[in-house]
Design an enzyme around this catalytic site. Structure first.
Site, mmCIF file in Angstrom:
data_model
loop_
_atom_site.group_PDB
_atom_site.id
_atom_site.type_symbol
_atom_site.label_atom_id
_atom_site.label_comp_id
_atom_site.label_asym_id
_atom_site.label_seq_id
_atom_site.Cartn_x
_atom_site.Cartn_y
_atom_site.Cartn_z
ATOM 1 N N GLY A 53 31.409 -48.533 -9.913
ATOM 2 C CA GLY A 53 31.651 -48.092 -8.544
ATOM 3 C C GLY A 53 33.003 -48.443 -7.949
ATOM 4 C CG ASP A 112 21.650 -51.521 -0.431
ATOM 5 O OD1 ASP A 112 21.092 -51.973 0.573
ATOM 6 O OD2 ASP A 112 21.233 -50.516 -1.022
HETATM 7 P P1 IMP Z 1 22.870 -54.507 -4.026
HETATM 8 O O1 IMP Z 1 22.746 -55.346 -5.261
HETATM 9 O O2 IMP Z 1 21.535 -54.114 -3.472
HETATM 10 O O3 IMP Z 1 23.784 -55.105 -2.980
HETATM 11 O O4 IMP Z 1 23.452 -53.110 -4.481
HETATM 12 C C1 IMP Z 1 24.776 -52.960 -4.812
HETATM 13 C C2 IMP Z 1 25.001 -51.793 -5.761
HETATM 14 O O5 IMP Z 1 24.068 -50.737 -5.543
HETATM 15 C C3 IMP Z 1 26.359 -51.184 -5.505
HETATM 16 O O6 IMP Z 1 27.325 -51.775 -6.330
HETATM 17 C C4 IMP Z 1 26.141 -49.715 -5.802
HETATM 18 O O7 IMP Z 1 26.372 -49.450 -7.180
HETATM 19 C C5 IMP Z 1 24.683 -49.479 -5.501
HETATM 20 N N1 IMP Z 1 24.495 -48.911 -4.142
HETATM 21 C C6 IMP Z 1 23.988 -49.508 -3.045
HETATM 22 N N2 IMP Z 1 23.970 -48.682 -1.989
HETATM 23 C C7 IMP Z 1 24.514 -47.517 -2.422
HETATM 24 C C8 IMP Z 1 24.804 -46.263 -1.766
HETATM 25 O O8 IMP Z 1 24.586 -46.024 -0.568
HETATM 26 N N3 IMP Z 1 25.365 -45.306 -2.565
HETATM 27 C C9 IMP Z 1 25.660 -45.497 -3.878
HETATM 28 N N4 IMP Z 1 25.413 -46.657 -4.513
HETATM 29 C C10 IMP Z 1 24.842 -47.652 -3.790
#
Ligand code: IMP
Ligand code: MG
Length: 183
Positions: A53, A112
């Protein structure tokens, strides 16, 4: 936004709206580069991008940082093809660079739940870097996991599923030059 509706990159998929335009992103990345340059007056700086990403952000950001640095990448997988966090974070590819004694700037596309970052930071801290900070393009401010919130944030993100400028849905839309929410 009408321009996005006729965008040939979209394979017929509809966007809800453009959340951040190409110009907004460009201006903000320039500011982040200036902030980061000022925050590291000395020492070795290693910019560590979380793939996939962050690939566009890293390439734009490092060109806005006016001090010596090195670049490396990590691959971590958390979402599969879903739009919600699976809760499982796996290290798929580890950085080759030596971290010990260096200032580490982890670059993430979007925070996220914060699970990805807290797992990666825990692993990297064992390697005795001089410091670890996070630069995130977007922060949804939903994380309940993070002892270590991102020091550098591009934009506060709406609680929608966003694509473009590196962000994907099932590996599509990473190449959009703007950030949009999916229908
Ligand atoms: P976390 O571990 O829940 O903080 O998620 C982080 C990862 O989830 C990011 O590096 C993204 O690859 C993916 N992600 C979270 N939200 C989104 C979104 O709205 N669009 C696309 N990818 C997301
Ligand atoms: Mg992803």
């Amino acid at each position: 936004m009408s321009a996005s509706l006729v965008d040939p990159r979209l394979q017929g998929r509809a966007l809800k709206r453009v959340a951040f335009t190409t110009d907004q992103i460009r201006g903000r990345v320039r500011e982040l580069g200036a902030d980061i340059s000022a925050a590291y007056p000395d020492g070795d700086l290693l910019v560590l991008g979380l793939l996939k990403g962050s690939f566009i952000l890293v390439s734009d950001l490092v060109r806005e940082i006016s001090r010596p640095l090195q670049v490396d990448f990590l691959v971590v997988s958390s979402y599969g093809n879903d739009m919600v966090s699976s809760g499982t974070v796996r290290m798929v590819y580890d950085a080759q660079a030596v971290l010990k004694g260096k200032h580490i700037l982890l670059v993430e596309d979007i925070v996220d739940s914060g699970r990805t970052l807290s797992m990666v930071i825990t692993v990297l801290q064992e390697r005795e870097p001089a410091s670890i900070e996070v630069c995130a393009l977007l922060d949804k401010h939903l994380s309940t996991f993070l002892e270590h919130p991102p020091r550098f944030v591009g934009f506060d993100a709406p609680n929608e599923f966003l694509v473009g400028y590196g962000l994907d849905h099932a590996e599509n839309f990473r190449h959009l030059p703007y950030i949009a929410s999916l229908q």
